[in-house]
Design a protein around this motif. Structure first.
Motif, short mmCIF file in Angstrom:
data_model
loop_
_atom_site.label_atom_id
_atom_site.label_comp_id
_atom_site.label_asym_id
_atom_site.label_seq_id
_atom_site.Cartn_x
_atom_site.Cartn_y
_atom_site.Cartn_z
N GLN A 151 0.92 -1.13 -0.12
CA GLN A 151 0.15 -0.15 0.08
C GLN A 151 0.88 1.32 -0.09
O GLN A 151 1.67 1.31 1.00
CB GLN A 151 -0.91 0.01 1.23
N MET A 152 0.79 2.03 -1.11
CA MET A 152 1.64 3.23 -1.14
C MET A 152 0.52 4.31 -0.97
O MET A 152 -0.20 4.84 -1.87
CB MET A 152 2.39 3.36 -2.54
N ASN A 153 0.88 5.35 -0.04
CA ASN A 153 0.39 6.44 0.27
C ASN A 153 1.30 7.98 0.08
O ASN A 153 2.55 7.54 0.11
CB ASN A 153 -0.44 6.43 1.59
N SER A 154 0.64 8.79 0.11
CA SER A 154 1.48 10.07 -0.29
C SER A 154 2.46 10.01 -1.16
O SER A 154 3.67 10.22 -0.95
CB SER A 154 1.85 10.55 1.27
N LEU A 155 2.11 9.53 -2.23
CA LEU A 155 3.08 9.21 -3.36
C LEU A 155 3.76 10.40 -3.86
O LEU A 155 3.06 11.55 -3.92
CB LEU A 155 2.40 8.62 -4.38
N LYS A 156 5.06 10.56 -4.23
CA LYS A 156 5.80 11.39 -4.80
C LYS A 156 6.42 11.16 -6.11
O LYS A 156 6.58 10.18 -6.43
CB LYS A 156 7.08 11.90 -3.57
N PRO A 157 6.55 12.09 -6.91
CA PRO A 157 7.38 11.91 -8.32
C PRO A 157 8.51 10.77 -7.97
O PRO A 157 8.79 10.10 -9.06
CB PRO A 157 7.67 13.41 -8.79
N GLU A 158 9.13 11.04 -7.06
CA GLU A 158 10.40 10.18 -7.11
C GLU A 158 10.23 8.74 -6.65
O GLU A 158 11.14 8.11 -6.77
CB GLU A 158 11.47 10.96 -6.03
N ASP A 159 9.00 8.31 -6.49
CA ASP A 159 8.58 7.00 -6.23
C ASP A 159 8.09 6.35 -7.51
O ASP A 159 8.01 5.15 -7.67
CB ASP A 159 7.16 7.11 -5.62
N THR A 160 8.37 7.11 -8.76
CA THR A 160 8.03 6.54 -10.02
C THR A 160 8.95 5.52 -10.44
O THR A 160 10.33 5.75 -10.40
CB THR A 160 8.26 7.74 -11.28
N ALA A 161 8.83 4.38 -10.73
CA ALA A 161 9.73 3.29 -10.99
C ALA A 161 8.91 1.91 -11.30
O ALA A 161 7.53 1.86 -11.18
CB ALA A 161 10.67 3.08 -9.53
#
Length: 123
Positions: free
Chosen positions: A82-92
């Motif tokens: 579960q991924m919350n508060s996603l940021k552009p740097e989480d792109t992968a």
């Protein structure tokens, strides 16, 4: 033969949420550790989180602690991220992995890998 199949990736705006799934088959996974890794364009694959299938103890990279949660459903043989508060740097591309050799944050600590699922976070 262990098979790991990820799903749930997609495009989301910054601040949004996604839940990744990893369906595991081919073994009884009670003695396994399951991990999530990610690889951004031009970067090395890195550890995100891990969970002991038996007991459910969890481990996280500092970069995702407090935002991501790893869990498992024994009945479905499925691990979730579960991924919350996603940021552009989480792109992968996010990969599921499995091992019987104990908890590790190293790539070579895992014996089985899924094909990956793309997560893109727009700003």
């Amino acid at each position: 033969q262990v098979q790991l199949v990820e799903s749930g990736g997609g495009l989301v705006q910054a601040g949004g949420s996604l839940r990744l799934s990893c369906a595991a088959s081919g073994r009884t996974f009670s003695s396994y550790v399951m991990g999530w890794f990610r690889q951004a364009p031009g970067k090395e694959r890195e550890f995100v989180a891990a969970i002991r299938w038996s007991g459910g103890r969890t481990y996280y990279a500092d970069s995702v602690k407090g935002r991501f949660t790893i869990s498992r459903d024994n009945a479905k043989n499925t691990v979730y991220l579960q991924m919350n508060s996603l940021k552009p740097e989480d792109t992968a591309v996010y990969y599921c992995a499995a091992t019987t050799r104990g908890v590790s944050s190293a790539l070579n600590g895992y014996d089985y890998w899924g094909q990956g699922t793309q997560v893109t976070v727009s700003s």
